[in-house]
Design a protein around this motif. Structure first.
Motif, PDB file in Angstrom:
ATOM      1  N   THR A   1       0.848  -1.192   0.000  1.00 46.20           N
ATOM      2  CA  THR A   1       0.000   0.000   0.000  1.00 46.20           C
ATOM      3  C   THR A   1       0.884   1.241   0.000  1.00 46.20           C
ATOM      4  OG1 THR A   1      -0.091   0.066   2.417  1.00 46.20           O
ATOM      5  CG2 THR A   1      -1.783  -1.210   1.290  1.00 46.20           C
ATOM      6  N   TRP A   2       0.267   2.394  -0.172  1.00 45.71           N
ATOM      7  CA  TRP A   2       0.999   3.677  -0.165  1.00 45.71           C
ATOM      8  C   TRP A   2       0.111   4.721   0.511  1.00 45.71           C
ATOM      9  CZ3 TRP A   2       5.871   3.015  -1.931  1.00 45.71           C
ATOM     10  CH2 TRP A   2       6.699   4.137  -1.964  1.00 45.71           C
ATOM     11  N   GLN A   3      -0.193   4.453   1.785  1.00 48.32           N
ATOM     12  CA  GLN A   3      -1.241   5.205   2.463  1.00 48.32           C
ATOM     13  C   GLN A   3      -0.771   6.483   3.156  1.00 48.32           C
ATOM     14  OE1 GLN A   3      -3.322   2.449   5.027  1.00 48.32           O
ATOM     15  NE2 GLN A   3      -4.493   1.612   3.338  1.00 48.32           N
TER      16      GLN A   3
ATOM     17  N   GLY B   1       0.192  24.877 -14.112  1.00 50.63           N
ATOM     18  CA  GLY B   1       1.627  25.120 -14.235  1.00 50.63           C
ATOM     19  C   GLY B   1       2.284  25.275 -12.891  1.00 50.63           C
ATOM     20  N   GLY B   2       3.618  25.390 -12.920  1.00 55.10           N
ATOM     21  CA  GLY B   2       4.382  25.617 -11.703  1.00 55.10           C
ATOM     22  C   GLY B   2       4.980  24.354 -11.126  1.00 55.10           C
ATOM     23  N   ALA B   3       5.907  24.550 -10.193  1.00 51.33           N
ATOM     24  CA  ALA B   3       6.577  23.427  -9.550  1.00 51.33           C
ATOM     25  C   ALA B   3       5.570  22.577  -8.791  1.00 51.33           C
ATOM     26  CB  ALA B   3       7.663  23.935  -8.610  1.00 51.33           C
ATOM     27  N   LEU B   4       5.858  21.280  -8.697  1.00 51.38           N
ATOM     28  CA  LEU B   4       4.940  20.346  -8.048  1.00 51.38           C
ATOM     29  C   LEU B   4       5.771  19.344  -7.254  1.00 51.38           C
ATOM     30  CD1 LEU B   4       2.001  19.421  -7.726  1.00 51.38           C
ATOM     31  CD2 LEU B   4       2.262  18.066  -9.796  1.00 51.38           C
ATOM     32  N   THR B   5       5.678  19.414  -5.938  1.00 53.88           N
ATOM     33  CA  THR B   5       6.478  18.539  -5.080  1.00 53.88           C
ATOM     34  C   THR B   5       5.628  17.635  -4.204  1.00 53.88           C
ATOM     35  OG1 THR B   5       6.621  20.256  -3.372  1.00 53.88           O
ATOM     36  CG2 THR B   5       8.387  20.180  -5.001  1.00 53.88           C
ATOM     37  N   PHE B   6       4.300  17.678  -4.329  1.00 59.52           N
ATOM     38  CA  PHE B   6       3.434  16.848  -3.507  1.00 59.52           C
ATOM     39  C   PHE B   6       3.589  15.384  -3.896  1.00 59.52           C
ATOM     40  CE2 PHE B   6      -0.533  14.661  -2.517  1.00 59.52           C
ATOM     41  CZ  PHE B   6      -0.761  15.060  -1.204  1.00 59.52           C
ATOM     42  N   SER B   7       3.736  14.527  -2.907  1.00 60.44           N
ATOM     43  CA  SER B   7       3.885  13.094  -3.142  1.00 60.44           C
ATOM     44  C   SER B   7       2.537  12.400  -2.980  1.00 60.44           C
ATOM     45  CB  SER B   7       4.897  12.508  -2.160  1.00 60.44           C
ATOM     46  OG  SER B   7       6.156  13.132  -2.335  1.00 60.44           O
ATOM     47  N   PRO B   8       2.024  11.754  -4.028  1.00 63.66           N
ATOM     48  CA  PRO B   8       0.675  11.177  -3.970  1.00 63.66           C
ATOM     49  C   PRO B   8       0.546  10.098  -2.892  1.00 63.66           C
ATOM     50  CG  PRO B   8       1.485  11.263  -6.221  1.00 63.66           C
ATOM     51  CD  PRO B   8       2.645  11.576  -5.343  1.00 63.66           C
ATOM     52  N   VAL B   9      -0.684   9.922  -2.432  1.00 64.84           N
ATOM     53  CA  VAL B   9      -1.034   8.912  -1.430  1.00 64.84           C
ATOM     54  C   VAL B   9      -2.209   8.113  -1.977  1.00 64.84           C
ATOM     55  CG1 VAL B   9      -2.068   8.595   0.856  1.00 64.84           C
ATOM     56  CG2 VAL B   9      -0.140  10.152   0.561  1.00 64.84           C
ATOM     57  N   VAL B  10      -2.219   6.805  -1.713  1.00 67.70           N
ATOM     58  CA  VAL B  10      -3.267   5.928  -2.227  1.00 67.70           C
ATOM     59  C   VAL B  10      -3.887   5.145  -1.080  1.00 67.70           C
ATOM     60  CG1 VAL B  10      -3.850   4.114  -3.869  1.00 67.70           C
ATOM     61  CG2 VAL B  10      -1.957   5.672  -4.372  1.00 67.70           C
ATOM     62  N   VAL B  11      -5.228   5.172  -1.002  1.00 61.13           N
ATOM     63  CA  VAL B  11      -5.972   4.377  -0.022  1.00 61.13           C
ATOM     64  C   VAL B  11      -7.042   3.596  -0.786  1.00 61.13           C
ATOM     65  CG1 VAL B  11      -7.415   4.382   2.028  1.00 61.13           C
ATOM     66  CG2 VAL B  11      -5.559   6.056   1.801  1.00 61.13           C
TER      67      VAL B  11
ATOM     68  N   ALA C   1       4.615   7.211  -6.090  1.00 61.82           N
ATOM     69  CA  ALA C   1       3.798   6.264  -5.327  1.00 61.82           C
ATOM     70  C   ALA C   1       3.611   5.005  -6.165  1.00 61.82           C
ATOM     71  CB  ALA C   1       2.441   6.873  -4.980  1.00 61.82           C
ATOM     72  N   VAL C   2       3.707   3.838  -5.522  1.00 62.06           N
ATOM     73  CA  VAL C   2       3.516   2.550  -6.198  1.00 62.06           C
ATOM     74  C   VAL C   2       2.328   1.855  -5.541  1.00 62.06           C
ATOM     75  CG1 VAL C   2       4.554   0.339  -6.795  1.00 62.06           C
ATOM     76  CG2 VAL C   2       5.977   2.397  -6.705  1.00 62.06           C
ATOM     77  N   TYR C   3       1.359   1.417  -6.342  1.00 60.80           N
ATOM     78  CA  TYR C   3       0.143   0.844  -5.770  1.00 60.80           C
ATOM     79  C   TYR C   3      -0.480  -0.142  -6.743  1.00 60.80           C
ATOM     80  CZ  TYR C   3      -2.269   4.274  -8.763  1.00 60.80           C
ATOM     81  OH  TYR C   3      -2.729   5.002  -9.832  1.00 60.80           O
ATOM     82  N   GLU C   4      -1.514  -0.827  -6.297  1.00 64.30           N
ATOM     83  CA  GLU C   4      -2.195  -1.839  -7.103  1.00 64.30           C
ATOM     84  C   GLU C   4      -3.701  -1.641  -7.006  1.00 64.30           C
ATOM     85  OE1 GLU C   4      -1.253  -6.467  -7.594  1.00 64.30           O
ATOM     86  OE2 GLU C   4      -2.272  -6.025  -5.709  1.00 64.30           O
ATOM     87  N   VAL C   5      -4.383  -1.752  -8.134  1.00 61.65           N
ATOM     88  CA  VAL C   5      -5.845  -1.715  -8.180  1.00 61.65           C
ATOM     89  C   VAL C   5      -6.313  -2.827  -9.113  1.00 61.65           C
ATOM     90  CG1 VAL C   5      -7.901  -0.394  -8.809  1.00 61.65           C
ATOM     91  CG2 VAL C   5      -5.961   0.769  -7.755  1.00 61.65           C
ATOM     92  N   ASP C   6      -7.198  -3.669  -8.613  1.00 58.33           N
ATOM     93  CA  ASP C   6      -7.772  -4.755  -9.417  1.00 58.33           C
ATOM     94  C   ASP C   6      -6.683  -5.609 -10.078  1.00 58.33           C
ATOM     95  OD1 ASP C   6     -10.292  -3.834  -8.737  1.00 58.33           O
ATOM     96  OD2 ASP C   6     -10.460  -2.558 -10.518  1.00 58.33           O
ATOM     97  N   GLY C   7      -5.628  -5.884  -9.328  1.00 61.32           N
ATOM     98  CA  GLY C   7      -4.578  -6.755  -9.828  1.00 61.32           C
ATOM     99  C   GLY C   7      -3.596  -6.110 -10.779  1.00 61.32           C
TER     100      GLY C   7
END
Length: 689
Positions: A25-27, A62-72, A642-648
């Protein structure tokens, strides 16, 4: 007094691979509270990574983007235009948006029965919680879903900003910023914890001890109450098994001059293990004593289990700006390998104090170069710049690591924006391996006495890269210029004797996030001059070429280092990325300049990392560092994928946006840097079967 460790009575579970949270997961930010940046997913692996293709993208402008995604579950959380946005993680379809967003990342919490699911983050300086399913504010938290985390503090503190904080059980742990100025006019970077359900304060840890507290005797008593800094501005890590929050603290103020704070200055530049339930210090190790180099600890501590002397040991590893990796037994704080206090060069600045020794780990080896001499001069810069740099070396202080700032100028290598920084290390907790992305960005530190002239021999013309439309300017003038040809000192007009009593404003170099552009340095309030010291300015010069924008030190400029922490050795080390202008001429294997992409390790045998200056995303072979796959990006890649899995199906999500930190260098013969494409979240997967 130098008390390094305080043994604690905690049982240590030594089952190899004992940290058995789910790594599929990547919560939370960096994958989870342990900051591992590791995924146990292996559908995408060495054999098929070349088949990766974009599954979907989500543009945000546009613009810089440093937010790291989260997956639940099957929801991916990103930010757009100051809002948190929930997307279907398989398709990118927007589900809802909530106004108010954090800078780098957020945390996820759910009740034991799984019915109460919350996103926990800091926005606008306030601690906020929203429903992870609907995006609605949790009105029962604090006052209408918001907590002022600085309220009812026992001393003045700032408001939390970039650090996403951490969650342990039902406790939210937040770091507070330390003001950048001389005291008064600064604040300490305390750590505070809150109840995840109510928002009520649970405990406070004082990063600068109050009178009578442990460590107070490492500060001058008369300045203890007004001293500041010592803040965890970037990341922290929670060991959920042992209930410990590991906090790497920053520099005491002022960053490059410390006559006002004679002593070691605990808990500055220290890794501190704190009881996550009570806020009590369990142990600490100060990695830099009386910091004069802005060698704070921005990289998150990493948790893994290693095989050492025939036994399984749970360890915490701390990578640093100055290129060392320190490894400790997690519950006791005992160094896994000896750490020796060695004599270091001493300050010659009037009134300054410098620690006679600094800690040097016997293992593992450093991951970055720690000196810059004539033999290291960049072969790709102009001859006149090489000659000027050679002349400068004859006048500057240049005694290797821990050369202190001086009036005649001192070389700092790998530089206070060098080594490693936030987001730039990952571990394979199952195999005792750690991977560090680093860069080398030498600086010239000069101390200017009050009333003295600034920068007589540095600064000057613009660099070879003109500003790029829609991005950060590429021109490198002022504080980024090379030393003028033949100029042996950085401040030829600086006062050389006793300083006049009237103080002047102090300047500072950039943090891990942003260096000053041009020649300006931010001013600070005029301090109260004390009889013990006089306050100096300290302009910090980034050593970049005026003709090319390249570093004055030769390559490699950044590297990816693999550590085997079972042995305390470097398994392999390779350049990380390229400089596009040189690659176009066939000059490769040099490393990117100032990369800010955090790596992720996968059980599929991959290390995934982006670089900003050459706008690439790569998959490295975890076993040898070979590039297995790379793709061009329309803009810089910063932050952590972020590394995650959905439906296999396994997915890799990363943020791209802007030109990144330090615009891509170019040579005079090259066209201007192309403007970046739209900022967006890009998601990759293998082709559907």
């Amino acid at each position: 007094m130098r008390k390094i460790l305080l043994p604690i009575l905690l049982a240590s579970m030594m089952a190899f691979g004992a940290d058995k949270r789910s790594f599929d997961t990547w919560q939370s930010y960096a994958g989870g509270p342990d900051s591992s940046q590791y995924s146990s997913l292996k559908q995408i692996n060495k054999s098929n990574v070349k088949q990766l293709q974009m599954a979907w993208s989500y543009p945000i402008g546009g613009g810089a983007l440093t937010f790291s995604p989260v997956v639940v579950d099957r929801t991916l959380y990103v930010t757009k235009s100051g809002s948190i946005v929930a997307l279907d993680a398989a398709t990118g379809k927007e589900l809802w948006a909530h106004q108010g967003a954090p800078a780098k990342g957020l945390n996820y919490w759910q009740s034991k029965d799984g019915k109460d699911k919350r996103l926990v983050f800091v926005a606008g300086g306030n601690l906020t919680e929203i429903n992870a399913v609907t995006g609605e504010t949790i009105m029962s938290f604090g006052k209408n879903g918001v907590v002022d985390p600085a309220a009812n503090s026992d001393r003045p503190i700032g408001r939390p900003a970039g650090n996403p904080g951490r969650i342990y059980e039902n406790t939210v742990i937040l770091a507070f910023p330390g003001g950048p100025n001389y005291p008064p006019g600064t604040t300490p970077g305390d750590i505070r914890a809150f109840d995840v359900l109510t928002g009520e304060i649970k405990w406070t840890f004082h990063s600068v001890p109050r009178a009578g507290e442990f460590g107070a005797d490492t500060w001058p008593a008369e300045y203890l109450a007004t001293s500041g800094g010592v803040h965890n501005w970037s990341e922290m890590t929670v060991d959920t098994k042992n209930g410990i929050v590991f906090v790497p603290f920053g520099t005491a103020r002022y960053d490059f001059y410390g006559a006002n704070r004679k002593g070691d200055n605990l808990f500055a530049n220290s890794l501190v293990a704190i009881d996550a339930k009570t806020g009590k210090r369990l142990w600490h190790f100060q990695i830099v004593h009386h910091d004069l180099w802005d060698y704070d600890l921005p990289n998150s501590p990493k948790l893994l289990t290693v095989r050492n002397n025939g036994r399984n040991v749970d360890v915490v590893a701390q990578a640093t700006k100055h290129g060392f990796l320190f490894v400790f037994e997690r519950t006791s704080g005992k160094p896994l390998w000896p750490i020796e206090e060695k004599p270091v060069p001493q300050s010659d600045v009037p009134g300054e104090f410098s620690s006679p020794t600094q800690p040097f780990p016997s293992k593992p080896p450093a991951f970055a170069r720690q000196s810059f001499t004539e033999k290291d001069i960049n072969p790709f810069i102009a001859d006149a710049e090489k000659q000027g740099l050679s002349a400068g070396f004859k006048g500057w202080r240049n005694e290797g690591l821990f050369t202190p700032p001086s009036i005649r100028g001192s070389i700092e290598m790998p530089g206070h924006n060098g080594g490693t920084n936030w987001g730039r290390s990952a571990v394979d907790p199952e195999n005792g391996m750690m991977y560090v992305v680093s860069n080398e960005q030498p600086t010239l530190m000069s101390i200017v006495a009050p009333g003295g002239a600034r920068g007589g021999g540095v600064g000057g013309g613009a660099g070879g890269c003109p500003p790029a439309a829609g991005g950060r300017g590429g021109a490198r003038g002022g504080a980024r210029g090379a030393p003028a040809a033949g100029a042996p000192t950085p401040a030829a007009g600086a006062a050389r004797g006793a300083a006049p009593p009237a103080p002047v404003a102090a300047g500072r170099g950039g943090r891990g996030g942003g260096a000053p552009r041009g020649g300006g340095v931010p001013a600070v309030p005029t301090p109260n001059s004390g009889p013990e010291f006089t306050r100096y300015t300290s302009p910090i010069v980034f050593m970049n070429s005026q003709s090319t924008g390249l570093e004055l030190v030769g390559p490699p400029w950044s590297q990816l280092t693999a550590y085997d922490l079972n042995k305390g050795t470097i398994a392999w080390q390779v350049p990380d990325g390229e400089v596009t202008a040189l690659a176009n001429q066939g000059k490769t294997g040099l490393g990117s300049q100032a990369p800010r992409g955090g790596p992720v390790v996968t059980a599929g045998g991959l290390i995934l990392a982006g670089t900003s200056s050459d706008r690439k995303f790569r998959a490295y072979d975890r076993d040898n560092g070979k590039v297995l796959w790379e793709i061009d990006l329309p803009a810089a890649s910063e932050g952590i994928p972020a590394v995650y899995e959905v439906d296999g199906r396994e997915y890799i999500a990363l943020a791209t946006g802007g030109n990144g930190y330090l615009t891509q260098p170019c040579l005079a013969s090259d066209p201007p840097v192309s403007p970046p494409g739209p900022s967006e979240y890009r998601v990759y997967a293998l082709p559907k079967k």
